[in-house]
Design a protein around this motif. Structure first.
Motif, mmCIF file in Angstrom:
data_model
loop_
_atom_site.group_PDB
_atom_site.id
_atom_site.type_symbol
_atom_site.label_atom_id
_atom_site.label_comp_id
_atom_site.label_asym_id
_atom_site.label_seq_id
_atom_site.Cartn_x
_atom_site.Cartn_y
_atom_site.Cartn_z
ATOM 1 N N ARG A 127 29.205 -61.046 34.473
ATOM 2 C CA ARG A 127 28.210 -60.172 33.842
ATOM 3 C C ARG A 127 27.115 -59.697 34.795
ATOM 4 N NH1 ARG A 127 25.018 -63.468 29.269
ATOM 5 N NH2 ARG A 127 27.119 -63.466 28.382
ATOM 6 N N LYS A 128 27.056 -60.293 35.981
ATOM 7 C CA LYS A 128 26.105 -59.831 36.989
ATOM 8 C C LYS A 128 26.683 -58.727 37.861
ATOM 9 C CE LYS A 128 23.650 -64.264 37.249
ATOM 10 N NZ LYS A 128 23.216 -65.366 38.141
ATOM 11 N N ARG A 129 27.918 -58.326 37.559
ATOM 12 C CA ARG A 129 28.603 -57.310 38.380
ATOM 13 C C ARG A 129 29.221 -56.245 37.468
ATOM 14 N NH1 ARG A 129 33.009 -60.311 41.248
ATOM 15 N NH2 ARG A 129 33.178 -58.458 42.576
ATOM 16 N N ILE A 130 28.355 -55.534 36.741
ATOM 17 C CA ILE A 130 28.810 -54.480 35.833
ATOM 18 C C ILE A 130 28.203 -53.149 36.271
ATOM 19 C CG2 ILE A 130 28.803 -53.618 33.460
ATOM 20 C CD1 ILE A 130 28.672 -56.502 32.504
ATOM 21 N N ALA A 184 20.687 -44.804 30.371
ATOM 22 C CA ALA A 184 20.867 -46.206 29.991
ATOM 23 C C ALA A 184 20.411 -47.134 31.109
ATOM 24 C CB ALA A 184 22.328 -46.471 29.639
ATOM 25 N N ALA A 185 20.762 -46.783 32.343
ATOM 26 C CA ALA A 185 20.402 -47.633 33.485
ATOM 27 C C ALA A 185 18.897 -47.678 33.718
ATOM 28 C CB ALA A 185 21.113 -47.137 34.746
ATOM 29 N N GLN A 186 18.167 -46.658 33.257
ATOM 30 C CA GLN A 186 16.716 -46.656 33.425
ATOM 31 C C GLN A 186 16.066 -47.870 32.766
ATOM 32 O OE1 GLN A 186 15.975 -41.771 33.575
ATOM 33 N NE2 GLN A 186 15.569 -42.908 31.705
ATOM 34 N N VAL A 187 16.646 -48.344 31.666
ATOM 35 C CA VAL A 187 16.044 -49.467 30.937
ATOM 36 C C VAL A 187 16.938 -50.698 30.874
ATOM 37 C CG1 VAL A 187 14.550 -48.008 29.543
ATOM 38 C CG2 VAL A 187 16.845 -48.536 28.713
ATOM 39 N N ASP A 188 18.231 -50.522 31.128
ATOM 40 C CA ASP A 188 19.167 -51.647 31.045
ATOM 41 C C ASP A 188 19.462 -52.151 32.450
ATOM 42 O OD1 ASP A 188 21.166 -53.481 30.544
ATOM 43 O OD2 ASP A 188 22.149 -52.247 29.008
ATOM 44 N N HIS A 189 18.740 -53.181 32.858
ATOM 45 C CA HIS A 189 18.878 -53.708 34.214
ATOM 46 C C HIS A 189 20.176 -54.468 34.430
ATOM 47 C CE1 HIS A 189 14.299 -53.525 35.298
ATOM 48 N NE2 HIS A 189 14.809 -52.352 34.958
ATOM 49 N N ARG A 190 20.954 -54.656 33.378
ATOM 50 C CA ARG A 190 22.272 -55.288 33.533
ATOM 51 C C ARG A 190 23.245 -54.338 34.223
ATOM 52 N NH1 ARG A 190 23.761 -56.640 27.513
ATOM 53 N NH2 ARG A 190 23.262 -54.405 27.454
ATOM 54 N N ILE A 191 22.958 -53.042 34.195
ATOM 55 C CA ILE A 191 23.789 -52.057 34.883
ATOM 56 C C ILE A 191 23.381 -52.062 36.354
ATOM 57 C CG2 ILE A 191 24.336 -49.607 35.075
ATOM 58 C CD1 ILE A 191 23.728 -49.377 32.045
#
Length: 343
Positions: A144-147, A162-169
């Protein structure tokens, strides 16, 4: 003003317009591209935070080692497209190259749930990317750290937002990106005047009353149910290009309607994508655009606004739609290097 744009895309209509998972083994191939014998395909479904059910195609390397965790890539469709078209080509090809990859249908479209059908929402379409990250990050074979994500055409801007606020991306790539909020509010190449915009808003406001009285939203005519064998005479070059892909055997799919409900454009008039694109840094962005793409200015302008690390790749000779399905032109080697380095 291109005549057929009113029919092809909702944007042009107004302008010129893991929780429960349901998975099943491959029960038939309904894609616009050939199935690879190097991957395992699985139809899956999962909820987004609005309670809508997202339908997706999950692709895994055929020789996958179940004891290890893999980097994963989520792929969004072109605006008005479905996962069985270009997005599936990207996902399957990246799975051939060692990634877990998934193409999905946006809410209200394709095989995903939501009524009324063919509604478009910038907020919900952005959320659908994060919902895909929810799902992928809870698979036992995904790290999950490599998405990362890939957005094609309109989903390029949704992926970035989405990436602006979703730091998982952790990394974002776009291909033939369209900024739908910009083109709907400002017109093609920012040529819409305030007077034209106000007229459009007046028309859409009147349409809301009509939709309410009819108990259903107006959905403009879309692509033909069966593939056409030629491009209609008189279409402008951009409309002809979309017709070539969506309405002819090259990319035709019965679930790819094209335009969205007409009043969907109101949300895009009021919701600006990419406002915080610079905050994606230090996570990297890769912009891919065709040399001859009519959409080229979207990617070039977004590239200027983004902070490092960033890269712009211009594919010689490629038009907008060529980066949907032309595997001889899509720079998959570059995408593979980009995600191997950054995931």
């Amino acid at each position: 003003m291109p005549r057929y744009f009113h029919t092809l895309m909702a944007v042009i209509v107004s302008l010129l317009s893991a929780a429960g998972i349901s998975a099943a083994a491959d029960a038939g191939w309904d894609k616009t591209f050939a199935k690879s014998d190097k991957v395992i395909h699985e139809k899956v479904s999962y909820p987004n935070r609005y309670g809508l059910t997202i339908s997706a195609d999950l692709y895994r390397p055929e020789n996958m080692n179940q004891s290890r965790k893999y980097a994963a890539i989520l792929v969004g469709t072109p605006y008005g497209g479905v996962k069985e078209q270009g997005a599936g080509i990207y996902a399957q090809t990246m799975a051939e190259r060692g990634f877990v990859a998934m193409a999905f249908d946006e809410s209200y479209n394709g095989e995903s749930s939501g009524e009324p059908r063919h509604l478009s929402s910038p907020d919900i379409f952005v959320e659908d990317f994060s919902a895909g990250v929810d799902f992928l990050g809870t698979r036992p074979f995904v790290d999950r750290k490599r998405i990362g994500v890939i957005g094609i055409c309109g989903s390029g801007a949704f992926a970035l937002t989405a990436a602006q606020v979703d730091h998982r991306i952790k990394a974002v790539a776009t291909a033939s990106m369209y900024d739908m909020s910009r083109v709907i509010r400002k017109g093609w190449k920012d040529t819409m005047s305030d007077e034209q915009r106000n007229k459009t808003l007046d028309q859409l406001a009147e349409q809301r009353w009509k939709d309410f009285e009819n108990s259903t939203p107006l959905l403009p005519q879309g692509f033909p149910e069966k593939a056409a064998d030629s491009i209609p005479e008189g279409l402008d070059p951009i409309s002809s290009e979309f017709w070539e892909y969506y309405a002819m055997p090259r990319g035709h799919h019965p679930r790819s309607h094209g335009p969205f409900t007409q009043t969907s454009n109101l949300a895009f008039m009021n919701f600006s994508l990419l406002n915080y694109i610079d905050t994606i840094s230090p996570r990297p962005i890769l912009f891919i655009i065709g040399e001859k793409a009519h959409s080229r200015y979207f990617a070039e302008d977004a590239y200027k606004l983004a902070a490092d690390p960033k890269e712009l790749v211009i594919v010689p000779g490629a038009r907008h739609i060529d980066l949907y399905d032309r595997t001889d032109m899509i720079p998959f080697d570059k995408l593979t290097t980009f995600f191997n380095k950054n995931l």
